[in-house]
Design a protein around this motif. Sequence first.
Motif, PDB file in Angstrom:
ATOM      1  N   GLY A 117      78.496  24.207  36.874  1.00 37.43           N
ATOM      2  CA  GLY A 117      79.467  24.563  37.901  1.00 37.43           C
ATOM      3  C   GLY A 117      79.804  26.036  37.909  1.00 37.43           C
ATOM      4  N   VAL A 118      79.975  26.605  36.727  1.00 37.51           N
ATOM      5  CA  VAL A 118      80.301  28.032  36.629  1.00 37.51           C
ATOM      6  C   VAL A 118      79.147  28.879  37.157  1.00 37.51           C
ATOM      7  CG1 VAL A 118      80.667  29.932  34.995  1.00 37.51           C
ATOM      8  CG2 VAL A 118      81.948  27.802  34.736  1.00 37.51           C
ATOM      9  N   VAL A 119      77.919  28.547  36.745  1.00 45.56           N
ATOM     10  CA  VAL A 119      76.750  29.307  37.205  1.00 45.56           C
ATOM     11  C   VAL A 119      76.622  29.216  38.723  1.00 45.56           C
ATOM     12  CG1 VAL A 119      74.231  29.452  37.137  1.00 45.56           C
ATOM     13  CG2 VAL A 119      75.507  29.063  35.022  1.00 45.56           C
ATOM     14  N   TYR A 120      76.771  28.014  39.253  1.00 43.38           N
ATOM     15  CA  TYR A 120      76.643  27.823  40.705  1.00 43.38           C
ATOM     16  C   TYR A 120      77.724  28.601  41.464  1.00 43.38           C
ATOM     17  CZ  TYR A 120      76.594  25.539  45.263  1.00 43.38           C
ATOM     18  OH  TYR A 120      76.538  25.292  46.613  1.00 43.38           O
ATOM     19  N   GLY A 163      83.802  22.508  45.807  1.00 45.01           N
ATOM     20  CA  GLY A 163      82.797  21.460  45.708  1.00 45.01           C
ATOM     21  C   GLY A 163      82.587  20.996  44.283  1.00 45.01           C
ATOM     22  N   CYS A 164      82.497  21.948  43.370  1.00 46.00           N
ATOM     23  CA  CYS A 164      82.316  21.601  41.956  1.00 46.00           C
ATOM     24  C   CYS A 164      83.530  20.851  41.404  1.00 46.00           C
ATOM     25  CB  CYS A 164      82.069  22.869  41.136  1.00 46.00           C
ATOM     26  SG  CYS A 164      80.454  23.632  41.439  1.00 46.00           S
ATOM     27  N   LEU A 214      77.389  17.811  44.557  1.00 41.68           N
ATOM     28  CA  LEU A 214      76.213  17.082  44.067  1.00 41.68           C
ATOM     29  C   LEU A 214      75.851  17.468  42.640  1.00 41.68           C
ATOM     30  CD1 LEU A 214      73.819  17.033  47.161  1.00 41.68           C
ATOM     31  CD2 LEU A 214      74.886  15.075  46.031  1.00 41.68           C
ATOM     32  N   LEU A 215      76.045  18.739  42.298  1.00 36.01           N
ATOM     33  CA  LEU A 215      75.725  19.195  40.948  1.00 36.01           C
ATOM     34  C   LEU A 215      76.458  18.366  39.899  1.00 36.01           C
ATOM     35  CD1 LEU A 215      75.649  23.094  41.193  1.00 36.01           C
ATOM     36  CD2 LEU A 215      73.767  21.589  40.553  1.00 36.01           C
ATOM     37  N   ASN A 216      77.727  18.074  40.149  1.00 30.49           N
ATOM     38  CA  ASN A 216      78.512  17.325  39.170  1.00 30.49           C
ATOM     39  C   ASN A 216      78.374  15.814  39.338  1.00 30.49           C
ATOM     40  OD1 ASN A 216      79.549  19.382  37.580  1.00 30.49           O
ATOM     41  ND2 ASN A 216      81.264  19.758  38.938  1.00 30.49           N
TER      42      ASN A 216
END
Length: 204
Positions: A20-23, A42-43, A114-116
């Motif tokens: 999440g941090v990188v995104y 979003g994250c 979606l990442l999480n």
Amino acid sequence: MISLAFILTCLAVCIVPGVGVVYTAATALGRGRQAGLAAAAGCTLGPLPHLAAAILGLAAILHTSAVLYSVLKWAGVAYLLWLAYGALKGGGTLHITPDRSAGSMRKIAVRGTLLNVLNPKLSIFFLALLPPFLSGNPATATQEMIALGAVFMAVTFLTFAAYALFAAAARDAVLTSEKAMAWLNRTIAGAMGLLAAKLATERV
């Protein structure tokens, strides 16, 4: 229940750089402050299904079902690699470019969600994080977990928003150097690739 110790625990978890941090930081660098805040939002929404699963006890099922866990895990790996490819080749959300158009805020937020959602470890994480801070009263356990989850999400958004604002502030300095943009795109792609590899090697 909700205590300073819990808030500090949430803060410590959120500060550590992860997917999440990188995104969020990469989106803010590539698309600006507004896009970075959309990514942070979003994250923050992404863990909601995992929190619900922990509250309903479904995380235990996920933890014991190797097939279900593997499906979710490999979907997450594929998504991370897709983001890494976009950052490296250009055209992706994470690709840093002088173009100042923010793009679709909804798409940026959905990708962050979606990442999480595709990270199966979050369900197990909530099962481990929340119980130590419950009062021990079974009658109020559900309400307490919902309240703790809400606090966690608030801390997550504020932390990620801070990353986004910091990255957006550095955006102008980055955009003045083509070499810096090239190296940052490679770094972002590499970070996503490493996170994908880490997720791929995770076991139930």
